[in-house]
Design an enzyme around this catalytic site. Structure first.
Site, short mmCIF file in Angstrom:
data_model
loop_
_atom_site.label_atom_id
_atom_site.label_comp_id
_atom_site.label_asym_id
_atom_site.label_seq_id
_atom_site.Cartn_x
_atom_site.Cartn_y
_atom_site.Cartn_z
N LYS A 248 59.59 60.99 51.32
CA LYS A 248 59.19 62.19 52.09
C LYS A 248 57.79 62.57 51.62
CE LYS A 248 58.85 66.25 52.49
NZ LYS A 248 57.58 66.93 52.85
N GLU B 102 57.73 65.70 37.98
CA GLU B 102 56.38 65.80 37.43
C GLU B 102 55.74 66.99 38.11
OE1 GLU B 102 52.85 66.00 37.19
OE2 GLU B 102 52.53 64.07 38.18
N CYS C 176 47.21 67.50 38.95
CA CYS C 176 48.18 68.26 38.17
C CYS C 176 47.75 68.39 36.72
CB CYS C 176 49.55 67.62 38.29
SG CYS C 176 49.52 65.85 38.08
N GLU D 259 48.31 78.07 37.57
CA GLU D 259 47.70 76.85 38.12
C GLU D 259 47.04 77.20 39.45
OE1 GLU D 259 50.28 73.60 39.52
OE2 GLU D 259 48.94 72.25 38.46
P1 NAP Z 1 55.13 71.60 46.79
O1 NAP Z 1 55.49 72.71 47.67
O2 NAP Z 1 55.84 71.46 45.50
O3 NAP Z 1 55.30 70.26 47.65
C1 NAP Z 1 55.55 68.97 47.10
C2 NAP Z 1 56.50 68.22 48.01
O4 NAP Z 1 57.78 68.85 48.02
C3 NAP Z 1 56.06 68.17 49.45
O5 NAP Z 1 56.42 66.92 49.99
C4 NAP Z 1 56.84 69.29 50.06
O6 NAP Z 1 56.98 69.17 51.43
C5 NAP Z 1 58.17 69.14 49.36
N1 NAP Z 1 59.02 70.33 49.39
C6 NAP Z 1 58.69 71.62 49.66
N2 NAP Z 1 59.77 72.41 49.56
C7 NAP Z 1 60.81 71.63 49.20
C8 NAP Z 1 62.20 71.86 48.91
N3 NAP Z 1 62.73 73.09 48.96
N4 NAP Z 1 62.96 70.82 48.55
C9 NAP Z 1 62.43 69.58 48.46
N5 NAP Z 1 61.15 69.29 48.73
C10 NAP Z 1 60.33 70.30 49.09
O7 NAP Z 1 53.60 71.62 46.49
P2 NAP Z 1 52.46 71.97 47.54
O8 NAP Z 1 52.90 72.94 48.56
O9 NAP Z 1 51.92 70.68 47.98
O10 NAP Z 1 51.43 72.67 46.57
C11 NAP Z 1 51.70 73.97 46.01
C12 NAP Z 1 51.25 74.00 44.58
O11 NAP Z 1 51.96 73.02 43.81
C13 NAP Z 1 49.80 73.62 44.37
O12 NAP Z 1 48.93 74.64 44.63
C14 NAP Z 1 49.83 73.19 42.93
O13 NAP Z 1 49.79 74.30 42.09
C15 NAP Z 1 51.15 72.50 42.79
N6 NAP Z 1 51.04 71.02 42.95
C16 NAP Z 1 51.19 70.23 41.87
C17 NAP Z 1 51.05 68.87 42.03
C18 NAP Z 1 51.20 67.93 40.91
O14 NAP Z 1 50.75 66.80 41.02
N7 NAP Z 1 51.85 68.30 39.83
C19 NAP Z 1 50.77 68.32 43.25
C20 NAP Z 1 50.65 69.15 44.35
C21 NAP Z 1 50.80 70.50 44.17
P3 NAP Z 1 55.88 69.81 52.43
O15 NAP Z 1 54.57 69.85 51.73
O16 NAP Z 1 55.85 68.86 53.54
O17 NAP Z 1 56.41 71.15 52.78
#
Ligand code: NAP
Ligand code: MG
Length: 489
Positions: free
Chosen positions: A183, A257, A291, A392
């Site tokens: 996904k 992660e 990250c 973050e």
């Molecule tokens: P996120 O919401 O954690 O999304 C990561 C993945 O999880 C996406 O594929 C997302 O789908 C999916 N997802 C969302 N809600 C879910 C749920 N309830 N159950 C299972 N999967 C779900 O992260 P983001 O929206 O991309 O970014 C938000 C913040 O996360 C960033 O600003 C940053 O602080 C952090 N982040 C960290 C990393 C890292 O590498 N550690 C990477 C990205 C972001 P959709 O996006 O399609 O909704």
């Protein structure tokens, strides 16, 4: 705009059981180019019913065609996939650049990483095995262990390094003999879909790798699914917690992660010619959307003003622009939502009394105004309790804090709920070892930052998550261990 064959104006469908299929709901969503806010492609929007079909396909493949692949067959399949990713690197790189804004200038290193990763895990397919173990029980009993693939793996990835993240999840799963439902993030699903096609071209049977783009609900359906044996997740801590809760339903394995607020520590004796660009690119690379970005810059007090000035000058010189231009060093942030989040933090930093040494705003005039560009930002005179030093941001914003001695900086470096990356810049081997020992973080980089290698484990301490990706033990996170006892006399 560069012509990318995959972007043919057609709706990009889900890839389930080797076939392109629309979402059962018939819904699509837009994938947007963050450099100009324009539509790149419409993508089928997977939801729970599509995830269920993909899990069924992955289960059939796990018990069927894929189970007939011996370790060498899986190794060869991954090597063929590596060759295909190499041959299509320009296309895959362009898809990521257009989808999420990572500059094409770094495409060569991204290509090298992706291909090296696939070849590393190809090797693991034939080298991970059980053991014969001498037991101490009475009688003659022969004991050994067998490593068996877990089954169906759900891989949920973010948008900040789409192709690399997809490979980092798929490759060890396939090496272990598992099948996958991937996904990708809604913000950058395109390279995952193309990678799924290349898997088929590499001779990986239909159903072994299924790709279902969609929103969080699709990820949640995968995390809850009773026939998924493991979730491997990269993303936010908040969603990571939801996934861990959802895993309880069938006690599925989970590795997560998550986020970070990583300390990057510069001592007065450091080689400043290396430390200045090192500290700057630790946060500005990929527009800060990493990250393990070095987002808390601790500088020893005697050089604090001079060093912050130099990092600010570096930020002001950084070429921000169209990520498809090879001269561009920093592109946009991924989405309008992320832009608002980052700009919000710029306001918070100012309101809480930090001093702007560079940047501090969105680029709102000229050719870049239509995209989601933020100036590389350096906040000075930051206090540990300010939100910009604790939360973050996931944007090109660094918080610079002075420190007095090793004990002070190790304590403050660790005063966070996260523990992912960390950096140390010094010429003193004693400083380097003492701080590396003291920091509670999954990676410590000394006189460098963000180095990665397939053979090195990467992952978190504390709320940055658990499980390690990379390294010899990674594949075992996709396997069960069976203990076999055979009474021989
Ligand atoms: P996120 O919401 O954690 O999304 C990561 C993945 O999880 C996406 O594929 C997302 O789908 C999916 N997802 C969302 N809600 C879910 C749920 N309830 N159950 C299972 N999967 C779900 O992260 P983001 O929206 O991309 O970014 C938000 C913040 O996360 C960033 O600003 C940053 O602080 C952090 N982040 C960290 C990393 C890292 O590498 N550690 C990477 C990205 C972001 P959709 O996006 O399609 O909704
Ligand atoms: Mg996009």
């Amino acid at each position: 705009m560069m012509h990318v064959k995959f972007l043919d104006g057609q709706v990009k469908q889900l890839l389930i059981d080797g076939r392109h299929v629309p979402a059962r709901s018939g819904r699509c969503f837009d994938s947007i180019n963050p450099a100009n806010g324009k539509l790149l492609a419409q993508v089928a929007q997977g939801a729970a019913e599509d995830i269920d079909l993909a899990v069924q396909a992955a289960r059939r493949a796990f018990e069927g065609a894929w189970s007939t692949f011996n370790p060498y067959d899986r190794q060869m399949a991954l090597l063929r996939l590596a060759d295909l990713v190499d041959a299509h690197a320009d296309e895959l790189g362009a898809l990521d650049t257009l989808d999420m804004g990572g500059p094409v200038a770094y495409a060569a290193s991204r290509r090298q990483r992706a291909v090296a990763m696939l070849r590393y895990y190809a090797g693991q397919a034939t080298t991970v095995h059980g053991q014969t173990i001498d037991n101490s029980q009475p009688g003659d009993i022969f004991t050994y262990t067998v490593k068996e693939p877990l089954g169906v793996v759900g891989a949920i990835i973010p948008w900040n390094g789409p192709l690399f993240m997809a490979i980092w999840k798929i490759a060890p799963a396939l090496a272990a003999g598992c099948t996958v439902v991937l996904k990708p993030a809604e913000q950058a699903p395109l390279s995952s879909l193309r990678l799924g096609e290349l898997c088929l071209e590499a001779g990986i049977p239909p159903g072994v790798v299924n790709v279902v783009p969609g929103f969080g609900a699709a990820g949640a359906a995968l995390a809850e699914h009773p026939d998924v044996d493991k979730i491997t997740f990269t993303g936010s801590t908040e969603v990571g917690q939801k996934i861990i809760r959802a895993s309880a339903g069938n006690i599925k394995r989970v590795t997560v992660e998550l986020g970070g607020k990583s300390p990057n520590i510069v001592f007065a004796d450091a080689d400043l010619d290396a430390a200045v660009p090192g500290a700057a690119m630790a946060i500005f690379a990929n527009s800060g959307q990493v990250c393990s970005a070095g987002s808390r810059l601790f500088v020893e007090r005697p050089i604090y003003d001079e060093f912050v000035e130099k990092v600010a000058a570096f930020a002001n010189r950084l070429r921000v622009g169209d990520p498809m231009d090879p001269a561009t060093q920093m592109g946009p942030v991924v989405s309008h939502e992320q832009l608002e989040r980052v700009v919000g933090y710029l306001g918070v930093g100012r309101e809480q009394g930090a001093r702007l040494a560079a940047g501090g705003a969105r680029i709102s005039e000229g050719a870049l105004a239509a995209g989601y560009f933020v100036r590389p930002t350096v906040f000075a005179d930051v206090r540990d309790d300010m939100r910009i030093a604790r939360e973050e941001i996931f944007g090109p914003v660094v918080a610079a804090l002075p420190f007095d001695d090793i004990e002070d900086v190790v304590r403050r470096g660790n005063a966070t709920t996260f523990g992912l990356g960390s950096g140390i810049w010094t010429r003193s081997i004693g400083n380097a070892h003492r701080v590396a020992k003291g920091l509670k973080a999954g990676s410590v980089w000394v006189n460098c930052y963000q180095q990665m290698d397939p053979a090195m484990p990467f992952g978190g301490y504390k709320m940055s998550g658990y499980g390690r990706e990379g390294g010899a033990a990674h594949v075992e996170e996709f396997m069960n261990t069976k203990a076999v006892w055979i009474k021989t006399a």
